[in-house]
Design a protein around this motif. Structure first.
Motif, PDB file in Angstrom:
ATOM      1  N   UNK A  69       0.702  -1.146   0.211  1.00 61.42           N
ATOM      2  CA  UNK A  69       0.099  -0.209  -0.413  1.00 61.42           C
ATOM      3  C   UNK A  69       1.052   1.648  -0.261  1.00 61.42           C
ATOM      4  N   UNK A  70       0.869   2.519  -0.792  1.00 62.61           N
ATOM      5  CA  UNK A  70       1.095   3.508  -0.962  1.00 62.61           C
ATOM      6  C   UNK A  70       2.346   3.916  -0.697  1.00 62.61           C
ATOM      7  N   UNK A  71       3.347   4.307  -0.501  1.00 58.01           N
ATOM      8  CA  UNK A  71       4.328   4.122  -1.178  1.00 58.01           C
ATOM      9  C   UNK A  71       4.920   2.761  -1.354  1.00 58.01           C
ATOM     10  N   UNK A  72       5.147   1.833  -0.463  1.00 52.39           N
ATOM     11  CA  UNK A  72       5.199   0.280  -0.904  1.00 52.39           C
ATOM     12  C   UNK A  72       4.845  -0.220  -1.434  1.00 52.39           C
ATOM     13  N   UNK A  73       4.263   0.432  -2.806  1.00 54.86           N
ATOM     14  CA  UNK A  73       3.802   0.101  -4.067  1.00 54.86           C
ATOM     15  C   UNK A  73       5.149  -0.082  -4.797  1.00 54.86           C
ATOM     16  N   UNK A  74       5.604   0.775  -4.483  1.00 48.86           N
ATOM     17  CA  UNK A  74       6.940   1.605  -6.272  1.00 48.86           C
ATOM     18  C   UNK A  74       7.731   0.117  -5.360  1.00 48.86           C
ATOM     19  N   UNK A  79      10.911  -5.123  -5.814  1.00 49.50           N
ATOM     20  CA  UNK A  79      11.127  -6.694  -5.006  1.00 49.50           C
ATOM     21  C   UNK A  79      11.236  -7.807  -6.012  1.00 49.50           C
ATOM     22  N   UNK A  80       9.870  -7.697  -6.800  1.00 49.94           N
ATOM     23  CA  UNK A  80       9.494  -8.327  -7.397  1.00 49.94           C
ATOM     24  C   UNK A  80       9.808  -8.737  -8.408  1.00 49.94           C
ATOM     25  N   UNK A 172      14.750  -5.917   0.977  1.00 48.42           N
ATOM     26  CA  UNK A 172      13.881  -6.526   3.290  1.00 48.42           C
ATOM     27  C   UNK A 172      12.896  -7.006   2.508  1.00 48.42           C
ATOM     28  N   UNK A 173      12.237  -6.580   1.668  1.00 48.41           N
ATOM     29  CA  UNK A 173      10.468  -7.226   1.118  1.00 48.41           C
ATOM     30  C   UNK A 173      10.827  -8.957   0.288  1.00 48.41           C
ATOM     31  N   UNK A 174      12.184  -8.418  -0.758  1.00 50.38           N
ATOM     32  CA  UNK A 174      12.522  -9.623  -1.279  1.00 50.38           C
ATOM     33  C   UNK A 174      13.127 -10.753  -0.322  1.00 50.38           C
TER      34      UNK A 174
END
Length: 184
Positions: A69-74, A79-80, A172-174
């Motif tokens: 959500x928000x900023x973290x979508x980019x 990460x993908x 971190x997401x990855x």
């Protein structure tokens, strides 16, 4: 608050569309926006349509779903891309409406990929991560990791440094995605 709609758009286009939806909504609405510059994401998606309570799959994937959500979508999209280089297929879902949550989309993603990572620049308690965890534990439990601020007071400083400090980067997401996949 009962009946409150909570929005967290990912870019300028989505913010504009969310504001229009808020004006048409009969009831209380809250929109959270960040202070960091963000990439333009939704403007370039053919046929993109904003609807309160409905998330948007930005990228298909079969190994893990990153719900952001928000900023973290980019950050999730980056990460993908990194995961793809390692042979991991990551679905990315933009959840611009945290309340009401798109239950149907999220349960389907959990069933189809078998692992979930949430990503938010907010406390994981009482935010997107908590809401998704509650939904999945009641409907389709799968391994899940939450990226966000851990129950701590916020700090002031350079936004890019704070993203690193709170471990909100694509790396971190990855890493969380790989951990969730390993627990399948």
């Amino acid at each position: 608050l009962p009946g409150m709609v909570v929005l967290s758009p990912c870019d300028a286009n989505e913010t504009r569309l969310a504001l229009r939806a808020m004006l048409d909504y009969e009831g209380p609405c809250y929109m959270r926006t960040g202070r960091l510059a963000v990439d333009q994401i939704t403007q370039d998606i053919p046929g993109y349509r904003f609807e309160l309570g409905k998330g948007c799959t930005l990228r298909e994937g079969k190994d893990v779903t990153i719900v952001a959500t928000g900023y973290m979508v980019a950050q999730a999209l980056k990460a993908a891309d990194a995961l793809e280089q390692e042979g991991v297929s990551a679905r990315v879902i933009d959840i611009h409406t945290i309340k009401p949550l798109d239950q149907e989309l999220l349960i389907a993603a959990a069933r189809e990929t078998g692992a979930i990572v949430t990503a938010e620049e907010h406390n994981i308690i009482g935010g997107l991560g908590g809401a998704v965890a509650e939904l999945l534990v009641e409907n389709h439990p799968v391994p899940m990791e939450r990226i966000g601020v851990r129950d701590t007071f916020g700090r002031s400083g350079d936004p890019a440094s704070l993203v690193e400090y709170y471990k909100l980067t694509p790396a971190d997401i990855a890493q969380a995605a790989k951990k969730a996949i390993s627990r399948k």
